[in-house]
Design a protein around this motif. Structure first.
Motif, short mmCIF file in Angstrom:
data_model
loop_
_atom_site.label_atom_id
_atom_site.label_comp_id
_atom_site.label_asym_id
_atom_site.label_seq_id
_atom_site.Cartn_x
_atom_site.Cartn_y
_atom_site.Cartn_z
N ALA A 173 79.23 20.39 -4.06
CA ALA A 173 78.23 19.85 -4.81
C ALA A 173 78.30 18.39 -5.15
CB ALA A 173 77.82 20.46 -6.11
N ALA A 174 79.56 18.13 -5.74
CA ALA A 174 79.83 16.50 -5.81
C ALA A 174 79.99 15.74 -4.54
CB ALA A 174 81.29 16.66 -6.69
N PHE A 175 80.45 16.39 -3.71
CA PHE A 175 80.71 15.43 -2.36
C PHE A 175 79.65 15.29 -1.63
CE2 PHE A 175 81.72 15.22 2.12
CZ PHE A 175 83.01 14.51 2.24
N GLU A 176 78.50 16.26 -1.61
CA GLU A 176 77.27 16.20 -1.17
C GLU A 176 76.22 15.11 -1.61
OE1 GLU A 176 75.71 20.32 -0.85
OE2 GLU A 176 77.43 20.70 0.88
N ALA A 177 76.70 14.88 -3.18
CA ALA A 177 75.85 13.93 -3.80
C ALA A 177 76.14 12.62 -3.30
CB ALA A 177 76.24 14.01 -5.27
N PHE A 178 77.23 12.36 -2.55
CA PHE A 178 77.38 10.93 -1.97
C PHE A 178 77.44 11.09 -0.48
CE2 PHE A 178 79.12 10.92 -6.25
CZ PHE A 178 78.84 9.76 -6.59
N ASP A 179 77.00 12.18 -0.04
CA ASP A 179 76.89 12.31 1.60
C ASP A 179 75.46 11.93 2.05
OD1 ASP A 179 77.08 13.33 4.19
OD2 ASP A 179 77.51 15.31 3.91
N TYR A 180 75.22 10.86 1.87
CA TYR A 180 74.00 10.24 2.22
C TYR A 180 73.29 10.28 3.64
CZ TYR A 180 75.53 7.53 -2.09
OH TYR A 180 75.84 7.43 -3.29
N GLN A 181 74.18 10.61 4.57
CA GLN A 181 73.93 11.02 5.77
C GLN A 181 73.77 12.40 6.30
OE1 GLN A 181 76.16 8.46 8.31
NE2 GLN A 181 74.99 6.58 7.83
N SER A 182 74.17 13.31 5.09
CA SER A 182 74.44 14.80 5.34
C SER A 182 74.95 14.94 6.50
CB SER A 182 72.73 15.16 5.53
OG SER A 182 71.91 15.21 4.27
N ASN A 183 76.28 14.56 6.92
CA ASN A 183 77.09 14.82 7.94
C ASN A 183 78.34 15.00 7.61
OD1 ASN A 183 78.10 12.53 7.24
ND2 ASN A 183 77.96 11.21 9.22
N SER A 184 78.31 15.58 6.41
CA SER A 184 79.87 16.05 5.87
C SER A 184 80.95 15.01 5.61
CB SER A 184 80.44 17.21 6.50
OG SER A 184 79.34 18.40 6.28
N THR A 185 80.42 13.88 5.47
CA THR A 185 81.25 12.75 5.34
C THR A 185 80.64 11.85 4.02
OG1 THR A 185 80.31 11.22 7.00
CG2 THR A 185 82.04 12.70 7.85
N VAL A 186 81.70 11.25 3.52
CA VAL A 186 81.41 10.28 2.58
C VAL A 186 82.44 8.89 2.68
CG1 VAL A 186 80.60 11.86 0.78
CG2 VAL A 186 82.90 11.09 0.73
N ASP A 187 81.88 7.94 2.28
CA ASP A 187 82.61 6.57 2.39
C ASP A 187 83.89 6.59 1.48
OD1 ASP A 187 83.40 3.81 1.61
OD2 ASP A 187 81.58 3.15 2.72
N VAL A 188 84.88 6.50 1.89
CA VAL A 188 85.94 6.51 1.46
C VAL A 188 86.23 5.88 -0.18
CG1 VAL A 188 87.21 4.30 2.20
CG2 VAL A 188 88.86 6.36 1.53
N ARG A 189 85.15 4.85 -0.26
CA ARG A 189 85.27 4.05 -1.61
C ARG A 189 84.46 4.94 -2.61
NH1 ARG A 189 82.49 -1.14 1.04
NH2 ARG A 189 81.53 0.66 2.16
#
Length: 131
Positions: free
Chosen positions: A18-34
């Motif tokens: 849930a925390a990760f997905e809040a920052f997964d703006y492209q919904s591709n199971s990745t987030v910016d390292v920042r």
């Protein structure tokens, strides 16, 4: 006992996802390292800069500067299960709040909090650009 552990791990996985997905703006199971530090903090963990850097090395970023959920999830699960980065003490949090609550109201208006966060971010950007 194993069932309790399995349930605990499942609950931790849900929380992390849930925390990760809040920052997964492209919904591709990745987030910016920042964003990883913010995600880690949102999960109640407060590593030092060195610990966060080591954690980032552990989860690794890809060539695009992103961290994948499949690398983040097991590493963060281990962190939470081991309580590796304990939260900031209540005393420290209260002291920080009191610094921001200049009028001693006992609460902060959302506009005040936005102003403080925006100013801090702006100051960091200016410092970085002046280097």
């Amino acid at each position: 006992m194993a069932e309790n552990t399995s349930t605990a791990v499942s609950d931790v996985h849900k929380k992390i996802k849930a925390a990760f997905e809040a920052f997964d703006y492209q919904s591709n199971s990745t987030v910016d390292v920042r964003e990883i530090g913010t995600i880690v903090y949102s999960l109640g963990c407060f590593p030092s800069r060195t610990e966060l850097h080591d954690f980032l090395t552990e989860v690794g970023e890809d060539h695009t500067g992103c961290v994948h959920l499949d690398r983040f999830l097991p590493a963060m699960t281990e962190v939470l299960m081991e309580n590796r980065f304990p939260p900031v003490s209540e005393v420290t949090l209260l002291q920080a709040f009191e610094v921001l609550d200049k009028e001693k109201k006992g609460y902060l208006e959302s506009e005040e909090l936005t102003k403080y966060l925006t100013q801090e971010a702006s100051n960091k950007i200016k410092q970085k650009n002046n280097k």
